[in-house]
Design an enzyme around this catalytic site. Structure first.
Site, PDB file in Angstrom:
ATOM      1  N   ASN A 133       6.612  43.128  28.560  1.00 27.58           N
ATOM      2  CA  ASN A 133       7.408  43.022  29.797  1.00 27.58           C
ATOM      3  C   ASN A 133       8.698  43.841  29.694  1.00 27.58           C
ATOM      4  OD1 ASN A 133       5.599  41.127  30.957  1.00 27.58           O
ATOM      5  ND2 ASN A 133       6.449  39.572  29.610  1.00 27.58           N
ATOM      6  N   HIS A 193       5.029  29.654  37.741  1.00 30.71           N
ATOM      7  CA  HIS A 193       4.962  29.690  36.277  1.00 30.71           C
ATOM      8  C   HIS A 193       4.916  28.290  35.668  1.00 30.71           C
ATOM      9  CE1 HIS A 193       6.614  30.672  32.173  1.00 30.71           C
ATOM     10  NE2 HIS A 193       5.777  31.675  32.337  1.00 30.71           N
ATOM     11  N   GLU A 209       8.258  32.034  42.817  1.00 30.55           N
ATOM     12  CA  GLU A 209       8.669  33.239  42.093  1.00 30.55           C
ATOM     13  C   GLU A 209       8.837  34.350  43.129  1.00 30.55           C
ATOM     14  OE1 GLU A 209       6.016  34.185  38.772  1.00 30.55           O
ATOM     15  OE2 GLU A 209       5.579  32.067  38.518  1.00 30.55           O
ATOM     16  N   SER A 261       3.922  36.634  37.922  1.00 33.12           N
ATOM     17  CA  SER A 261       3.801  37.249  36.609  1.00 33.12           C
ATOM     18  C   SER A 261       2.403  37.735  36.252  1.00 33.12           C
ATOM     19  CB  SER A 261       4.262  36.255  35.538  1.00 33.12           C
ATOM     20  OG  SER A 261       3.511  35.067  35.613  1.00 33.12           O
ATOM     21  N   ASP A 305      12.491  32.068  41.255  1.00 32.68           N
ATOM     22  CA  ASP A 305      12.460  32.576  39.884  1.00 32.68           C
ATOM     23  C   ASP A 305      12.235  34.090  39.949  1.00 32.68           C
ATOM     24  OD1 ASP A 305      11.576  33.495  37.378  1.00 32.68           O
ATOM     25  OD2 ASP A 305      10.830  31.529  36.814  1.00 32.68           O
ATOM     26  N   HIS A 346      10.389  38.491  36.910  1.00 31.80           N
ATOM     27  CA  HIS A 346       9.751  39.816  36.867  1.00 31.80           C
ATOM     28  C   HIS A 346      10.301  40.788  37.910  1.00 31.80           C
ATOM     29  CE1 HIS A 346       6.833  38.498  33.881  1.00 31.80           C
ATOM     30  NE2 HIS A 346       6.933  37.334  34.495  1.00 31.80           N
ATOM     31  N   LYS A 396      12.809  40.286  29.839  1.00 31.45           N
ATOM     32  CA  LYS A 396      11.802  41.233  30.336  1.00 31.45           C
ATOM     33  C   LYS A 396      12.479  42.593  30.596  1.00 31.45           C
ATOM     34  CE  LYS A 396       9.369  37.115  31.772  1.00 31.45           C
ATOM     35  NZ  LYS A 396       8.743  36.837  30.477  1.00 31.45           N
TER      36      LYS A 396
HETATM   37  C1  LIG Z   1       8.065  33.512  36.218  1.00 29.93           C
HETATM   38  C2  LIG Z   1       8.546  33.251  34.836  1.00 29.93           C
HETATM   39  N1  LIG Z   1       9.547  32.380  34.651  1.00 29.93           N
HETATM   40  C3  LIG Z   1      10.024  32.112  33.414  1.00 29.93           C
HETATM   41  C4  LIG Z   1       9.495  32.723  32.305  1.00 29.93           C
HETATM   42  C5  LIG Z   1      10.027  32.383  30.946  1.00 29.93           C
HETATM   43  O1  LIG Z   1      11.033  33.270  30.602  1.00 29.93           O
HETATM   44  P1  LIG Z   1      11.458  33.444  29.058  1.00 29.93           P
HETATM   45  O2  LIG Z   1      10.470  34.378  28.463  1.00 29.93           O
HETATM   46  O3  LIG Z   1      12.845  33.987  29.137  1.00 29.93           O
HETATM   47  O4  LIG Z   1      11.410  32.099  28.441  1.00 29.93           O
HETATM   48  C6  LIG Z   1       8.476  33.648  32.442  1.00 29.93           C
HETATM   49  C7  LIG Z   1       7.940  34.347  31.248  1.00 29.93           C
HETATM   50  O5  LIG Z   1       6.835  34.495  30.994  1.00 29.93           O
HETATM   51  C8  LIG Z   1       7.975  33.912  33.736  1.00 29.93           C
HETATM   52  O6  LIG Z   1       6.958  34.765  33.913  1.00 29.93           O
END
Ligand SMILES: Cc1ncc(COP(=O)(O)O)c(C=O)c1O
Length: 391
Positions: A48, A139, A183, A187, A212, A215, A240
């Site tokens: 990422n 997520h 989101e 992702s 969120d 990405h 990321k």
């Molecule tokens: C939409 C989403 N939120 C949160 C996370 C978690 O983030 P982190 O890798 O900083 O723990 C991810 C990671 O895969 C994600 O895709």
């Protein structure tokens, strides 16, 4: 093995039987866009590291500088003595970047979702358990946050505004506090939520909107600031496009103050180490200046989608730097991924429970660090596939 351990072993066996077992593979990342394992170098289409910043000298230099200046660890929760003075300036920069009054740095995106959501959904604060309308493909960490809050989510079909409105309409008489949770870039699909429509529905039905931006941060929006300008609270990660680690919340000053008093993930966790804060600080200086890299990234992804569509591959609704090729069965996705590895291309098979049953896929994630040769090699390799034989 004792009786309890044998139950865990059964779980692993079942995963293996269904081509769902996961393994940790030791890798070296010599530079962005590459991975070495087993003595062999691969082009990495699974990370990422969208802007290629994870190996950038400026980030590494500030990481080293801040570790030398402030130490290897923060040594306490931010509420005790871990709030190293560099947090404040960094949070001001993040708030300005996200065009919000305030920002709060958290340990990771996963941990932020798992602990911010229970704080926001707290029934004692709100007077009753809230109604939370959430996208079905949110997520895992968002689901965990909802579970930890002991609320029942009203899950709408992925990006389906008619379904979201139907659920909101059914509940419009209720004076219960309402939240919408989504989101901005999904992702595993690389598609974009219709944030403007969601924000309009949030306004119409008097909901608090949480987005969120894991990405989207650094990749989309004005100077990479993301897509959720209209959200009441934004969660994002530095792991990321920022090439570092850690996460942020962007919101009003009052909400920040509330979270400092209520969010378990902030109160009961040791603060991020200075070295990591250094990497984030360097990245936040660089990311807004990287419009050329961002434009190239989107061109690369669009070109890839065009080529894949011509070949008959299904890329779903991808519209970003994340482009899946839908396969279906997990064992087929695994063999596709293995096949790519034999051509020095690292593209992981994503299988349930990460994605819904029968939607296993190869998830390609592009990076500004990929060269034209890397992309040619990927497309040439995929062109040599008979789509049916590959799947
Ligand atoms: C939409 C989403 N939120 C949160 C996370 C978690 O983030 P982190 O890798 O900083 O723990 C991810 C990671 O895969 C994600 O895709």
């Amino acid at each position: 093995m004792n009786k309890i351990e044998s139950l865990y072993a059964d779980f692993i066996q079942e995963r293996e039987n269904n081509a769902l077992k996961r393994y940790l593979t030791d890798v070296t990342t010599p530079k962005a866009g590459r991975v070495i394992t087993g003595g062999r170098e691969y082009i990495n289409f699974s990370s990422n590291d969208y802007l290629g910043l994870s190996q950038h000298p400026t980030l590494i230099e500030r990481t080293q500088k801040w570790a030398a200046q402030y130490g290897a660890g923060s040594a306490a929760s931010r509420l005790v003595t871990g709030n190293v003075e560099i947090f404040t300036a960094l949070e001001n920069k993040i708030a300005a970047f996200k065009n919000k009054q305030a920002a709060l740095v958290m340990v990771s995106g996963f941990q932020a979702n798992a602990s911010i959501l229970p704080a926001l959904f707290d029934k004692n604060t709100l007077g009753e358990a809230p109604l939370v309308f959430s996208d079905k493909l949110n997520h895992a960490s968002m689901h965990l946050g909802c579970q930890a809050a002991s609320i029942t989510q009203m899950r709408y079909r992925h990006n389906d505004m008619a379904h979201l409105e139907e659920l909101l309409e059914k509940n419009k008489q209720s004076g219960t506090p309402k939240f919408i949770l989504t989101e901005s870039v999904f992702s595993m699909d690389g598609d974009i939520a219709p944030i403007d429509k969601i924000a309009a529905l949030a306004k119409k039905y008097d909901c608090f909107l949480i987005v969120d931006e894991a990405h989207a941060t650094g990749v989309l929006g004005i100077n990479g600031s993301g897509l959720a300008l209209k959200a009441d609270l934004v969660i994002g990660t530095f792991s990321k496009a920022f090439g570092a680690f850690g996460a942020y919340i962007a919101c009003s000053k009052m909400l920040k103050e509330y979270l400092v008093n209520k969010c378990s993930g902030l109160i009961y966790a040791t603060a991020l180490p200075p070295a990591v804060l250094g990497a984030i600080d360097a990245a936040i200086d660089m990311v807004p200046t990287m419009n050329t890299e961002r434009a190239r990234l989107q061109n690369i992804a669009q070109n890839f989608r065009n080529e894949m569509n011509d070949l008959g591959f299904d890329c779903g609704d991808s519209a970003t730097q994340i482009v899946p090729i839908m396969i279906g069965q997990s064992d087929d996705a695994l063999s596709f991924s293995e096949n790519l590895k034999s051509k020095n291309i690292w593209a992981a098979a994503i299988r349930p429970p990460t994605v819904p049953n029968n939607t296993a896929r190869i998830r390609f994630a592009f990076s500004a660090a990929h060269t034209e040769d890397d992309l040619d090699q990927l497309i040439t390799t995929l062109k040599s596939y008979n789509i049916k034989a590959a799947a």
